[in-house]
Scaffold this motif. Sequence first.
Motif, PDB file in Angstrom:
ATOM      1  N   UNK A 142      -6.010  -6.178  10.942  1.00  0.00           N
ATOM      2  CA  UNK A 142      -6.036  -4.711  10.851  1.00  0.00           C
ATOM      3  C   UNK A 142      -5.652  -4.019  12.160  1.00  0.00           C
ATOM      4  N   UNK A 143      -5.254  -2.769  12.029  1.00  0.00           N
ATOM      5  CA  UNK A 143      -5.059  -1.856  13.173  1.00  0.00           C
ATOM      6  C   UNK A 143      -4.054  -2.365  14.198  1.00  0.00           C
ATOM      7  N   UNK A 144      -2.963  -2.946  13.727  1.00  0.00           N
ATOM      8  CA  UNK A 144      -1.978  -3.515  14.653  1.00  0.00           C
ATOM      9  C   UNK A 144      -0.820  -2.557  14.929  1.00  0.00           C
ATOM     10  N   UNK A 145      -0.886  -1.343  14.392  1.00  0.00           N
ATOM     11  CA  UNK A 145       0.186  -0.371  14.599  1.00  0.00           C
ATOM     12  C   UNK A 145      -0.379   0.909  15.203  1.00  0.00           C
ATOM     13  N   UNK A 146       0.442   1.572  15.984  1.00  0.00           N
ATOM     14  CA  UNK A 146       0.059   2.880  16.519  1.00  0.00           C
ATOM     15  C   UNK A 146       1.279   3.788  16.523  1.00  0.00           C
ATOM     16  N   UNK A 201       4.671  -2.276   7.730  1.00  0.00           N
ATOM     17  CA  UNK A 201       4.619  -3.509   8.520  1.00  0.00           C
ATOM     18  C   UNK A 201       3.248  -4.137   8.333  1.00  0.00           C
ATOM     19  N   UNK A 202       3.201  -5.446   8.397  1.00  0.00           N
ATOM     20  CA  UNK A 202       1.950  -6.195   8.273  1.00  0.00           C
ATOM     21  C   UNK A 202       1.962  -7.326   9.289  1.00  0.00           C
ATOM     22  N   UNK A 203       0.801  -7.658   9.799  1.00  0.00           N
ATOM     23  CA  UNK A 203       0.624  -8.852  10.617  1.00  0.00           C
ATOM     24  C   UNK A 203      -0.400  -9.723   9.911  1.00  0.00           C
ATOM     25  N   UNK A 204      -0.004 -10.954   9.620  1.00  0.00           N
ATOM     26  CA  UNK A 204      -0.852 -11.870   8.866  1.00  0.00           C
ATOM     27  C   UNK A 204      -1.227 -13.069   9.723  1.00  0.00           C
ATOM     28  N   UNK A 205      -2.441 -13.558   9.506  1.00  0.00           N
ATOM     29  CA  UNK A 205      -2.962 -14.685  10.286  1.00  0.00           C
ATOM     30  C   UNK A 205      -3.550 -15.716   9.323  1.00  0.00           C
ATOM     31  N   UNK A 251       0.829  -1.189   0.000  1.00  0.00           N
ATOM     32  CA  UNK A 251       0.000   0.000   0.000  1.00  0.00           C
ATOM     33  C   UNK A 251       0.866   1.242   0.000  1.00  0.00           C
ATOM     34  N   UNK A 252       0.250   2.362  -0.315  1.00  0.00           N
ATOM     35  CA  UNK A 252       0.977   3.617  -0.343  1.00  0.00           C
ATOM     36  C   UNK A 252       1.204   4.132   1.074  1.00  0.00           C
ATOM     37  N   UNK A 253       2.202   4.984   1.201  1.00  0.00           N
ATOM     38  CA  UNK A 253       2.542   5.563   2.498  1.00  0.00           C
ATOM     39  C   UNK A 253       1.412   6.458   2.985  1.00  0.00           C
ATOM     40  N   UNK A 254       0.999   6.278   4.236  1.00  0.00           N
ATOM     41  CA  UNK A 254      -0.072   7.089   4.806  1.00  0.00           C
ATOM     42  C   UNK A 254       0.516   8.152   5.722  1.00  0.00           C
ATOM     43  N   UNK A 255      -0.310   9.138   6.061  1.00  0.00           N
ATOM     44  CA  UNK A 255       0.156  10.210   6.938  1.00  0.00           C
ATOM     45  C   UNK A 255       0.603   9.675   8.293  1.00  0.00           C
ATOM     46  N   UNK A 256      -0.077   8.614   8.765  1.00  0.00           N
ATOM     47  CA  UNK A 256       0.254   8.074  10.089  1.00  0.00           C
ATOM     48  C   UNK A 256       1.643   7.463  10.127  1.00  0.00           C
ATOM     49  N   UNK A 257       2.194   7.135   8.947  1.00  0.00           N
ATOM     50  CA  UNK A 257       3.509   6.512   8.907  1.00  0.00           C
ATOM     51  C   UNK A 257       4.641   7.536   8.917  1.00  0.00           C
ATOM     52  N   UNK A 258       4.310   8.803   9.069  1.00  0.00           N
ATOM     53  CA  UNK A 258       5.336   9.834   9.111  1.00  0.00           C
ATOM     54  C   UNK A 258       5.969   9.933  10.490  1.00  0.00           C
ATOM     55  N   UNK A 298       0.741  -2.934  18.287  1.00  0.00           N
ATOM     56  CA  UNK A 298      -0.232  -3.103  19.369  1.00  0.00           C
ATOM     57  C   UNK A 298      -0.212  -4.588  19.713  1.00  0.00           C
ATOM     58  N   UNK A 299       0.638  -4.949  20.648  1.00  0.00           N
ATOM     59  CA  UNK A 299       0.924  -6.369  20.886  1.00  0.00           C
ATOM     60  C   UNK A 299      -0.292  -7.155  21.356  1.00  0.00           C
ATOM     61  N   UNK A 300      -1.253  -6.476  21.974  1.00  0.00           N
ATOM     62  CA  UNK A 300      -2.439  -7.182  22.449  1.00  0.00           C
ATOM     63  C   UNK A 300      -3.301  -7.745  21.336  1.00  0.00           C
ATOM     64  N   UNK A 301      -3.103  -7.263  20.106  1.00  0.00           N
ATOM     65  CA  UNK A 301      -3.889  -7.742  18.970  1.00  0.00           C
ATOM     66  C   UNK A 301      -3.190  -8.861  18.208  1.00  0.00           C
ATOM     67  N   UNK A 302      -1.963  -9.168  18.602  1.00  0.00           N
ATOM     68  CA  UNK A 302      -1.157 -10.140  17.862  1.00  0.00           C
ATOM     69  C   UNK A 302      -1.094 -11.449  18.638  1.00  0.00           C
TER      70      UNK A 302
END
Length: 427
Positions: A172-176, A85-89, A6-13, A19-23
């Motif tokens: 989804x939503x595994x980064x902050x 970064x990606x988390x895959x299941x 995916x393209x770079x988003x503003x949040x990646x700046x 978010x380890x609780x989701x992994x």
Amino acid sequence: MVNRSRELSDSELRPRVFVTGLIQPGDVVLTTTPEPMSETIRKFTGADISHAMICVGTSSVIDSTGDGVHARNLGRIILEPGCAAHVLRPTEPLSTEQLRSIASFARAAVGTRYTVTGAAKSVLAGFVAGRRQFCSRLVAQAYRGAGVDLVSDADFCHPGELLKSAALVEVPNVLRNLSPEEEAYSREDIDNVQAMRDSTNALLQEARKLSPEIESLNDIDAYLVEHPEGDAQLVQALRFSRYLELWRDEFERNSWQYHIAIMEGHNGSEERKQTYCEELLADEELCQNRFILNHGGYVTLNTSHPRQYFALMVELYDILTQFHARRVKAATAWLERRGLLKPAPPKLLRPHTSEWFAALREWNPKQAVMTEAAIQSRGSSDVCSVCADDPARDYAMVSMPAAGPGTLRLCDDCFRIRALEEPMKPF
């Protein structure tokens, strides 16, 4: 194939963390860095990531990098601005046995050296897999061992193939984002898992002076079985590397986790303590206690091939099992006090049943074999677990041990002897 680039988003700046609780255990974690090598891998594979890891427990991942296969703390990994970064299941949920198989495979590879050549060949075909590891091979082989094919060739694959695997779906939503204050603290904080990596590498470096074929810690065991003359040198390496002492550092660093009174007085927030306790018990329920399994393995090795190295490892895993049990006990008590966990009475295993032998065999295979032989010689299970005399009664230890069944069938003489050191009560 699923394209997750995916393209770079503003949040990646800003720098980000997971978010380890989701992994969950079994998840595949894909990352990259601004380093030139990572950039080259991304360009060559057409993916936005360059590295693969596998989650084996709460906030714990295992990967293969330039310093070999090691465990890392996922919560301490900082993604630099602009790094994806990606988390895959798995699309199909894994069974408990599959999760255990994946974690066991990854842990067994700890210490194995990284192969740059293998990583380069991972985008080509027709090569024979070697014993050294690289990141995507480790992940794919661990899954293959559990009966799941993530890619067409688990021996030579690159992170981009894992990213596009139809057998995986993105979580989804595994980064902050890290705030400036969090970033300053995180970059100053020490990754204490690094001490284990350094110690393991130091031990293996010395072991490879005896045999260049040694890749992992398991290879040391196999070498010692065939080469008892290497025992003294490997014992020296074990002591020099501080491998036997690292548990002390962990205990001093996190002493609040080992006793309920200290946990209650610890200055951490209630939310943090609750999360820690719940995650610890969740891991305990999901995964086999590797300390118990390793203890049993070294008991077996030292029985058939007596070596000082094996004896020291038996002692080490005895200590680790005891301290892990203290953590579980403290976490359980903390949750029970707050009504977050229903108290459960300890389950007592009736001596000489199949469940009892399974628990004993896991912790002390030597004692299990001796007891089985004694029973067979008498033609009855209603005899003493130690000497095979009868009559015998069933006893439970007043203080349940960290591992093993915690019950015995004893004659009067053996009861008097054992009860001097281990108080017991009939049941």
